[in-house]
Design a protein around this motif. Sequence first.
Motif, PDB file in Angstrom:
ATOM      1  N   GLN A  45       0.811  -1.212   0.000  1.00 51.82           N
ATOM      2  CA  GLN A  45       0.000   0.000   0.000  1.00 51.82           C
ATOM      3  C   GLN A  45       0.847   1.266   0.000  1.00 51.82           C
ATOM      4  OE1 GLN A  45      -3.536  -0.281  -0.289  1.00 51.82           O
ATOM      5  NE2 GLN A  45      -2.594  -2.239  -0.811  1.00 51.82           N
ATOM      6  N   GLN A  46       2.176   1.108   0.073  1.00 54.30           N
ATOM      7  CA  GLN A  46       3.079   2.244   0.028  1.00 54.30           C
ATOM      8  C   GLN A  46       3.949   2.143  -1.227  1.00 54.30           C
ATOM      9  OE1 GLN A  46       3.187  -0.141   2.282  1.00 54.30           O
ATOM     10  NE2 GLN A  46       5.158  -1.178   1.994  1.00 54.30           N
ATOM     11  N   GLU A  47       4.710   3.191  -1.505  1.00 54.36           N
ATOM     12  CA  GLU A  47       5.580   3.164  -2.669  1.00 54.36           C
ATOM     13  C   GLU A  47       6.533   1.980  -2.571  1.00 54.36           C
ATOM     14  OE1 GLU A  47       7.464   6.837  -3.588  1.00 54.36           O
ATOM     15  OE2 GLU A  47       5.563   7.927  -3.816  1.00 54.36           O
ATOM     16  N   ALA A  48       6.669   1.250  -3.667  1.00 54.28           N
ATOM     17  CA  ALA A  48       7.454   0.020  -3.631  1.00 54.28           C
ATOM     18  C   ALA A  48       7.920  -0.330  -5.030  1.00 54.28           C
ATOM     19  CB  ALA A  48       6.619  -1.125  -3.051  1.00 54.28           C
ATOM     20  N   ARG A  49       8.927  -1.200  -5.090  1.00 52.54           N
ATOM     21  CA  ARG A  49       9.423  -1.743  -6.360  1.00 52.54           C
ATOM     22  C   ARG A  49       9.534  -3.255  -6.185  1.00 52.54           C
ATOM     23  NH1 ARG A  49      14.850  -0.112  -9.707  1.00 52.54           N
ATOM     24  NH2 ARG A  49      13.490   1.563 -10.409  1.00 52.54           N
ATOM     25  N   LEU A  50       8.802  -4.005  -7.008  1.00 54.60           N
ATOM     26  CA  LEU A  50       8.786  -5.458  -6.919  1.00 54.60           C
ATOM     27  C   LEU A  50       9.405  -6.059  -8.173  1.00 54.60           C
ATOM     28  CD1 LEU A  50       5.130  -6.058  -5.640  1.00 54.60           C
ATOM     29  CD2 LEU A  50       7.180  -5.590  -4.293  1.00 54.60           C
ATOM     30  N   ASP A  59      10.301 -10.919  -5.971  1.00 50.02           N
ATOM     31  CA  ASP A  59       9.111 -10.668  -5.147  1.00 50.02           C
ATOM     32  C   ASP A  59       7.905 -11.418  -5.705  1.00 50.02           C
ATOM     33  OD1 ASP A  59      10.258  -8.589  -3.299  1.00 50.02           O
ATOM     34  OD2 ASP A  59      10.602  -7.595  -5.218  1.00 50.02           O
ATOM     35  N   VAL A  60       7.793 -11.480  -7.028  1.00 45.89           N
ATOM     36  CA  VAL A  60       6.775 -12.289  -7.691  1.00 45.89           C
ATOM     37  C   VAL A  60       7.544 -13.337  -8.488  1.00 45.89           C
ATOM     38  CG1 VAL A  60       4.781 -12.310  -9.240  1.00 45.89           C
ATOM     39  CG2 VAL A  60       5.275 -10.267  -7.863  1.00 45.89           C
ATOM     40  N   ALA A  61       7.792 -14.477  -7.838  1.00 41.85           N
ATOM     41  CA  ALA A  61       8.640 -15.519  -8.415  1.00 41.85           C
ATOM     42  C   ALA A  61       7.822 -16.466  -9.286  1.00 41.85           C
ATOM     43  CB  ALA A  61       9.342 -16.298  -7.311  1.00 41.85           C
ATOM     44  N   LEU A  62       8.348 -16.764 -10.474  1.00 42.59           N
ATOM     45  CA  LEU A  62       7.696 -17.659 -11.427  1.00 42.59           C
ATOM     46  C   LEU A  62       8.660 -18.802 -11.755  1.00 42.59           C
ATOM     47  CD1 LEU A  62       6.555 -14.821 -13.873  1.00 42.59           C
ATOM     48  CD2 LEU A  62       5.321 -15.636 -11.841  1.00 42.59           C
ATOM     49  N   PRO A  63       9.034 -19.624 -10.783  1.00 43.07           N
ATOM     50  CA  PRO A  63      10.074 -20.639 -11.002  1.00 43.07           C
ATOM     51  C   PRO A  63       9.693 -21.705 -12.020  1.00 43.07           C
ATOM     52  CG  PRO A  63       8.976 -20.970  -8.890  1.00 43.07           C
ATOM     53  CD  PRO A  63       8.509 -19.648  -9.397  1.00 43.07           C
ATOM     54  N   HIS A  72      12.914 -10.515 -14.724  1.00 33.76           N
ATOM     55  CA  HIS A  72      12.318 -10.240 -16.040  1.00 33.76           C
ATOM     56  C   HIS A  72      11.775  -8.820 -16.154  1.00 33.76           C
ATOM     57  CE1 HIS A  72      10.585 -12.185 -19.760  1.00 33.76           C
ATOM     58  NE2 HIS A  72       9.940 -11.012 -19.744  1.00 33.76           N
ATOM     59  N   ALA A  73      11.050  -8.364 -15.148  1.00 36.12           N
ATOM     60  CA  ALA A  73      10.394  -7.053 -15.197  1.00 36.12           C
ATOM     61  C   ALA A  73      10.229  -6.526 -13.778  1.00 36.12           C
ATOM     62  CB  ALA A  73       9.031  -7.166 -15.883  1.00 36.12           C
ATOM     63  N   LEU A  74       9.780  -5.289 -13.695  1.00 35.74           N
ATOM     64  CA  LEU A  74       9.537  -4.660 -12.399  1.00 35.74           C
ATOM     65  C   LEU A  74       8.093  -4.165 -12.335  1.00 35.74           C
ATOM     66  CD1 LEU A  74      12.709  -2.382 -12.079  1.00 35.74           C
ATOM     67  CD2 LEU A  74      12.329  -4.574 -10.945  1.00 35.74           C
ATOM     68  N   LEU A  75       7.558  -4.157 -11.119  1.00 34.42           N
ATOM     69  CA  LEU A  75       6.296  -3.483 -10.839  1.00 34.42           C
ATOM     70  C   LEU A  75       6.599  -2.393  -9.827  1.00 34.42           C
ATOM     71  CD1 LEU A  75       3.904  -6.547 -10.461  1.00 34.42           C
ATOM     72  CD2 LEU A  75       3.992  -4.948 -12.381  1.00 34.42           C
ATOM     73  N   GLU A  76       6.222  -1.163 -10.148  1.00 33.16           N
ATOM     74  CA  GLU A  76       6.539  -0.038  -9.274  1.00 33.16           C
ATOM     75  C   GLU A  76       5.279   0.725  -8.890  1.00 33.16           C
ATOM     76  OE1 GLU A  76      11.096   1.210 -10.495  1.00 33.16           O
ATOM     77  OE2 GLU A  76       9.422   2.450 -11.163  1.00 33.16           O
ATOM     78  N   ARG A  77       5.211   1.057  -7.613  1.00 36.22           N
ATOM     79  CA  ARG A  77       4.124   1.927  -7.141  1.00 36.22           C
ATOM     80  C   ARG A  77       4.703   3.298  -6.829  1.00 36.22           C
ATOM     81  NH1 ARG A  77      -0.958   1.403  -3.438  1.00 36.22           N
ATOM     82  NH2 ARG A  77      -1.103   3.516  -2.621  1.00 36.22           N
ATOM     83  N   LEU A  78       4.185   4.305  -7.512  1.00 39.37           N
ATOM     84  CA  LEU A  78       4.543   5.685  -7.239  1.00 39.37           C
ATOM     85  C   LEU A  78       3.258   6.430  -6.929  1.00 39.37           C
ATOM     86  CD1 LEU A  78       7.132   6.332 -10.113  1.00 39.37           C
ATOM     87  CD2 LEU A  78       7.621   5.899  -7.705  1.00 39.37           C
ATOM     88  N   ASP A  80      -0.188   6.754  -5.980  1.00 38.68           N
ATOM     89  CA  ASP A  80      -1.285   5.785  -5.906  1.00 38.68           C
ATOM     90  C   ASP A  80      -1.378   4.922  -7.162  1.00 38.68           C
ATOM     91  OD1 ASP A  80      -2.071   6.650  -3.398  1.00 38.68           O
ATOM     92  OD2 ASP A  80      -3.362   8.214  -4.222  1.00 38.68           O
ATOM     93  N   GLU A  81      -0.338   4.922  -7.988  1.00 39.84           N
ATOM     94  CA  GLU A  81      -0.420   4.208  -9.256  1.00 39.84           C
ATOM     95  C   GLU A  81       0.671   3.152  -9.363  1.00 39.84           C
ATOM     96  OE1 GLU A  81      -0.227   7.098 -12.334  1.00 39.84           O
ATOM     97  OE2 GLU A  81      -2.237   7.892 -11.946  1.00 39.84           O
ATOM     98  N   TRP A  82       0.296   2.028 -10.009  1.00 37.42           N
ATOM     99  CA  TRP A  82       1.251   0.969 -10.289  1.00 37.42           C
ATOM    100  C   TRP A  82       1.615   0.987 -11.767  1.00 37.42           C
ATOM    101  CZ3 TRP A  82       3.924  -2.301  -7.196  1.00 37.42           C
ATOM    102  CH2 TRP A  82       3.531  -2.375  -5.844  1.00 37.42           C
ATOM    103  N   SER A  83       2.879   0.713 -12.045  1.00 40.40           N
ATOM    104  CA  SER A  83       3.362   0.645 -13.426  1.00 40.40           C
ATOM    105  C   SER A  83       4.167  -0.631 -13.613  1.00 40.40           C
ATOM    106  CB  SER A  83       4.253   1.845 -13.767  1.00 40.40           C
ATOM    107  OG  SER A  83       3.529   3.047 -13.692  1.00 40.40           O
TER     108      SER A  83
END
Length: 225
Positions: A45-50, A59-63, A72-78, A80-83
């Motif tokens: 719920q806070q700014e983060a990088r996964l 953080d989101v493992a796809l073994p 492979h990629a990143l998910l970022e919250r800045l 109130d938005e995720w990218s």
Amino acid sequence: MELPDALHRASPVELKVRIEAERLGRPFLLLADGDGAQRIVELPQQEARLTVGRGEACDVALPWDREASRVHALLERLHDEWSAVDDGGSRNGSFVNGERLSGRRRLRDGDVLRVGRTLIVFRAPSGGDSVQTLPADEDAIPNLTPAQRRVLVEVCRPFAASSYAAPASTRQIAAALVISTDTVKTHLRAIFDAFGVEALPQNQKRAELARRALELGVISRAELG
């Protein structure tokens, strides 16, 4: 883009978990693992990088996905938005709704991110009591009259081509079934109530109705032609 078959064939228990996650009103990821089991990943719920990828440390493992890069990629919250972010370092690239991702792309509710062979649905539901939980018991799946079921099939018919189609309008349903628009509206009110979507905003009711009807197996894609 079509969702994984495993998500369309979700069990009543999996559907209950999914709808409960939606009721919380917080962003989450929905995907199927290597065994086809549903996975829900709650997002911070806070700014983060996964990190997203095949590596166990992600953080989101796809073994299970050998076509995904270790990171492979990143998910970022800045704010109130995720990218979703792919800077070109992944071996096979990342895709959002079938379009190759280059750099950063803001995610909206229902967007589908493909990493390797894994499809990840981004959900950002509004939450609250306006979304009612459907019973997980298969015996409690709404019973419809034959006339109501015909209307529901027409509501869902555009989704034969895409999971992100717009549901049929009242006029389209009336024309397809050769009945009056008033008759369609009467049936729709009963169907909305049966599926627990009556309290949703008017512009969300039909899409949510179609989604629930297909996920619960009340309407099969084979029926949509």
